[in-house]
Scaffold this motif. Structure first.
Motif, PDB file in Angstrom:
ATOM      1  N   LEU A 242       0.829  -1.193   0.000  1.00 46.19           N
ATOM      2  CA  LEU A 242       0.000   0.000   0.000  1.00 46.19           C
ATOM      3  C   LEU A 242       0.869   1.252   0.000  1.00 46.19           C
ATOM      4  N   ALA A 243       0.309   2.348  -0.473  1.00 42.21           N
ATOM      5  CA  ALA A 243       1.091   3.570  -0.695  1.00 42.21           C
ATOM      6  C   ALA A 243       0.831   4.644   0.355  1.00 42.21           C
ATOM      7  N   GLY A 244       0.069   4.322   1.403  1.00 39.61           N
ATOM      8  CA  GLY A 244      -0.176   5.301   2.454  1.00 39.61           C
ATOM      9  C   GLY A 244      -1.296   4.845   3.359  1.00 39.61           C
ATOM     10  N   ALA A 245      -1.361   5.459   4.545  1.00 37.78           N
ATOM     11  CA  ALA A 245      -2.403   5.133   5.517  1.00 37.78           C
ATOM     12  C   ALA A 245      -2.695   6.358   6.363  1.00 37.78           C
ATOM     13  N   VAL A 246      -3.930   6.464   6.804  1.00 37.50           N
ATOM     14  CA  VAL A 246      -4.342   7.559   7.689  1.00 37.50           C
ATOM     15  C   VAL A 246      -5.322   7.027   8.725  1.00 37.50           C
ATOM     16  N   VAL A 247      -5.518   7.844   9.759  1.00 37.44           N
ATOM     17  CA  VAL A 247      -6.650   7.676  10.665  1.00 37.44           C
ATOM     18  C   VAL A 247      -7.530   8.916  10.554  1.00 37.44           C
ATOM     19  N   SER A 250     -13.934  12.457  14.250  1.00 35.43           N
ATOM     20  CA  SER A 250     -14.651  13.730  14.240  1.00 35.43           C
ATOM     21  C   SER A 250     -13.715  14.928  14.306  1.00 35.43           C
ATOM     22  N   TRP A 251     -12.480  14.726  14.730  1.00 38.78           N
ATOM     23  CA  TRP A 251     -11.514  15.828  14.761  1.00 38.78           C
ATOM     24  C   TRP A 251     -11.046  16.211  13.370  1.00 38.78           C
ATOM     25  N   THR A 252     -10.839  15.207  12.506  1.00 39.58           N
ATOM     26  CA  THR A 252     -10.091  15.438  11.274  1.00 39.58           C
ATOM     27  C   THR A 252     -10.396  14.365  10.235  1.00 39.58           C
ATOM     28  N   PRO A 253     -10.373  14.717   8.947  1.00 42.97           N
ATOM     29  CA  PRO A 253     -10.543  13.710   7.900  1.00 42.97           C
ATOM     30  C   PRO A 253      -9.269  12.946   7.562  1.00 42.97           C
ATOM     31  N   GLY A 254      -8.176  13.278   8.202  1.00 45.90           N
ATOM     32  CA  GLY A 254      -6.978  12.504   7.901  1.00 45.90           C
ATOM     33  C   GLY A 254      -5.747  12.957   8.655  1.00 45.90           C
ATOM     34  N   ILE A 255      -5.135  12.031   9.384  1.00 45.37           N
ATOM     35  CA  ILE A 255      -3.826  12.228   9.999  1.00 45.37           C
ATOM     36  C   ILE A 255      -2.938  11.099   9.487  1.00 45.37           C
ATOM     37  N   ALA A 256      -1.788  11.450   8.985  1.00 48.30           N
ATOM     38  CA  ALA A 256      -0.902  10.454   8.388  1.00 48.30           C
ATOM     39  C   ALA A 256      -0.443   9.417   9.410  1.00 48.30           C
ATOM     40  N   VAL A 257      -0.320   8.190   8.941  1.00 51.14           N
ATOM     41  CA  VAL A 257       0.231   7.086   9.736  1.00 51.14           C
ATOM     42  C   VAL A 257       1.568   6.700   9.120  1.00 51.14           C
ATOM     43  N   PRO A 266       4.499   4.562   3.572  1.00 48.96           N
ATOM     44  CA  PRO A 266       5.037   5.703   2.814  1.00 48.96           C
ATOM     45  C   PRO A 266       4.268   6.992   3.103  1.00 48.96           C
ATOM     46  N   GLU A 267       4.940   8.115   2.932  1.00 47.59           N
ATOM     47  CA  GLU A 267       4.242   9.391   2.969  1.00 47.59           C
ATOM     48  C   GLU A 267       3.339   9.488   1.742  1.00 47.59           C
ATOM     49  N   ALA A 268       2.169  10.079   1.923  1.00 44.58           N
ATOM     50  CA  ALA A 268       1.222  10.161   0.808  1.00 44.58           C
ATOM     51  C   ALA A 268       0.501  11.501   0.856  1.00 44.58           C
ATOM     52  N   PRO A 269       1.195  12.591   0.548  1.00 42.02           N
ATOM     53  CA  PRO A 269       0.585  13.920   0.660  1.00 42.02           C
ATOM     54  C   PRO A 269      -0.631  14.105  -0.248  1.00 42.02           C
ATOM     55  N   ALA A 270      -0.628  13.508  -1.442  1.00 40.29           N
ATOM     56  CA  ALA A 270      -1.775  13.641  -2.341  1.00 40.29           C
ATOM     57  C   ALA A 270      -3.004  12.952  -1.749  1.00 40.29           C
ATOM     58  N   PHE A 271      -2.807  11.836  -1.100  1.00 45.12           N
ATOM     59  CA  PHE A 271      -3.878  11.104  -0.420  1.00 45.12           C
ATOM     60  C   PHE A 271      -4.473  11.961   0.688  1.00 45.12           C
ATOM     61  N   LEU A 272      -3.605  12.516   1.526  1.00 43.77           N
ATOM     62  CA  LEU A 272      -4.084  13.377   2.611  1.00 43.77           C
ATOM     63  C   LEU A 272      -4.844  14.585   2.065  1.00 43.77           C
ATOM     64  N   ARG A 273      -4.309  15.185   1.028  1.00 41.76           N
ATOM     65  CA  ARG A 273      -4.941  16.372   0.451  1.00 41.76           C
ATOM     66  C   ARG A 273      -6.327  16.034  -0.098  1.00 41.76           C
ATOM     67  N   ALA A 274      -6.459  14.862  -0.733  1.00 40.20           N
ATOM     68  CA  ALA A 274      -7.749  14.456  -1.283  1.00 40.20           C
ATOM     69  C   ALA A 274      -8.785  14.266  -0.182  1.00 40.20           C
ATOM     70  N   LEU A 275      -8.383  13.665   0.932  1.00 40.78           N
ATOM     71  CA  LEU A 275      -9.316  13.459   2.049  1.00 40.78           C
ATOM     72  C   LEU A 275      -9.770  14.793   2.632  1.00 40.78           C
ATOM     73  N   HIS A 276      -8.829  15.707   2.805  1.00 37.73           N
ATOM     74  CA  HIS A 276      -9.183  17.019   3.361  1.00 37.73           C
ATOM     75  C   HIS A 276     -10.024  17.828   2.383  1.00 37.73           C
ATOM     76  N   ASP A 277      -9.723  17.701   1.088  1.00 41.56           N
ATOM     77  CA  ASP A 277     -10.533  18.403   0.083  1.00 41.56           C
ATOM     78  C   ASP A 277     -11.963  17.858   0.075  1.00 41.56           C
ATOM     79  N   ALA A 278     -12.100  16.538   0.176  1.00 42.15           N
ATOM     80  CA  ALA A 278     -13.431  15.934   0.189  1.00 42.15           C
ATOM     81  C   ALA A 278     -14.221  16.397   1.406  1.00 42.15           C
ATOM     82  N   TYR A 279     -13.572  16.397   2.541  1.00 44.80           N
ATOM     83  CA  TYR A 279     -14.243  16.832   3.777  1.00 44.80           C
ATOM     84  C   TYR A 279     -14.643  18.303   3.667  1.00 44.80           C
ATOM     85  N   GLY A 280     -13.757  19.113   3.134  1.00 44.85           N
ATOM     86  CA  GLY A 280     -14.039  20.540   2.978  1.00 44.85           C
ATOM     87  C   GLY A 280     -15.166  20.836   2.020  1.00 44.85           C
ATOM     88  N   ALA A 281     -15.468  19.901   1.120  1.00 47.71           N
ATOM     89  CA  ALA A 281     -16.551  20.103   0.164  1.00 47.71           C
ATOM     90  C   ALA A 281     -17.928  19.906   0.800  1.00 47.71           C
TER      91      ALA A 281
END
Length: 287
Positions: A242-247, A250-257, A266-281
């Motif tokens: 796998l290329a990334g993982a998060v938790v 209710s606090w946040t849509p994504g914290i890197a693991v 692995p670090e997955a900044p695009a993955f994190l950004r997508a989760l936060h963008d989705a939540y922000g929408a």
């Protein structure tokens, strides 16, 4: 990361709030809770709840929170409070606090626990607020331990194992714990949902678990921003592919693991950004 950060993010438990616009407010059935109201709940363990972040008087995924409370009440008590009553209690607590806050709404029965249900028992709702939180900064290291919650589909109280396993994880040099079921499948973490990235799609683990409201928000918004999703079984052996993982919770849509068990993620900044963008929408809705 330091375990102090995650402990601070979890926050102190709120007490009885009397002052208008205090970050700490506790209401029972829409009125400021008294010490007598709370005394009976000090050791109560038969209840369910939902947790949310309030910003400018609004909540993302309000419909998901209301549905969660309805379903859990129906399963635990055979009946549920009406949405209008729940919204009124949420609104009263929000109006008594600052513009930004954490809020927990708990539903329980006047029967208490260790008793048979009585036909006339009334459902009660406790709403408590605390300072707003965005969770720890991460990235986090998670131990991988076998644990299955009772009634995993419900967000209920009285789960000593989650705190015990969190503290054991910290003692072992991790930040928190991820759970494996008896079939060796990842399900969730102590107070988090898990999500993974395979390089092109968000991967949701397939197992018995609580589907979080933030998870629900992200899932319904990802399609709108053009991000693929898959649901499949994820085991410890799968992590290396796998290329990334998060938790998320209710606090946040994504914290890197950064690590799960012995496997570095692995670090997955695009993955994190997508989760936060989705939540922000997701728009905020006032109760």
């Amino acid at each position: 990361m330091s375990t102090t950060a995650i402990s601070t993010a979890r926050g102190a438990q709120p007490g009885v709030g009397q002052a208008t616009h205090s970050a700490f407010v506790v209401h029972r059935n829409g009125s400021v809770a008294t010490s007598e109201d709370l005394a009976a709940l000090a050791f109560a363990g038969h209840a369910h709840f939902t947790a949310m972040q309030v910003r400018d008087g609004g909540v993302r995924g309000l419909d998901l929170h209301l549905a969660r409370l309805r379903r859990a009440s129906a399963e635990m008590f055979g009946r549920a409070l009406g949405d209008d009553e729940v919204r009124a209690h949420l609104r009263t607590a929000i109006q008594a606090g600052p513009a930004e806050m954490s809020l927990v709404a708990t539903v329980y029965s006047s029967d208490g626990e260790f008793t048979a249900a009585s036909p006339g028992a009334r459902l009660q709702m406790l709403v408590r607020t605390a300072p707003a939180s965005a969770g720890p900064p991460g990235p986090l290291a998670l131990s991988a331990v076998e644990h299955e919650r009772y009634l995993p589909q419900l967000k209920h109280v009285g789960e000593v194992a989650k705190t015990h396993l969190l503290r054991q994880a910290v003692a072992d040099g991790f930040d928190d714990a991820a759970f494996l079921d008896r079939q060796g499948r990842f399900s969730e973490a102590s107070i988090w949902n898990l999500a993974f990235w395979d390089g092109s799609a968000v991967v949701w683990p397939r197992a018995e678990m609580l589907v979080g409201t933030t998870m629900g928000i992200v899932r319904r918004q990802l399609a709108g921003i053009g991000v693929a999703q898959r649901e499949r079984i994820v085991t410890p052996a799968d992590l290396q592919n796998l290329a990334g993982a998060v938790v998320m919770n209710s606090w946040t849509p994504g914290i890197a693991v950064r690590r799960i068990g012995a496997t570095d993620m692995p670090e997955a900044p695009a993955f994190l950004r997508a989760l936060h963008d989705a939540y922000g929408a997701e728009p905020r809705t006032a109760p």
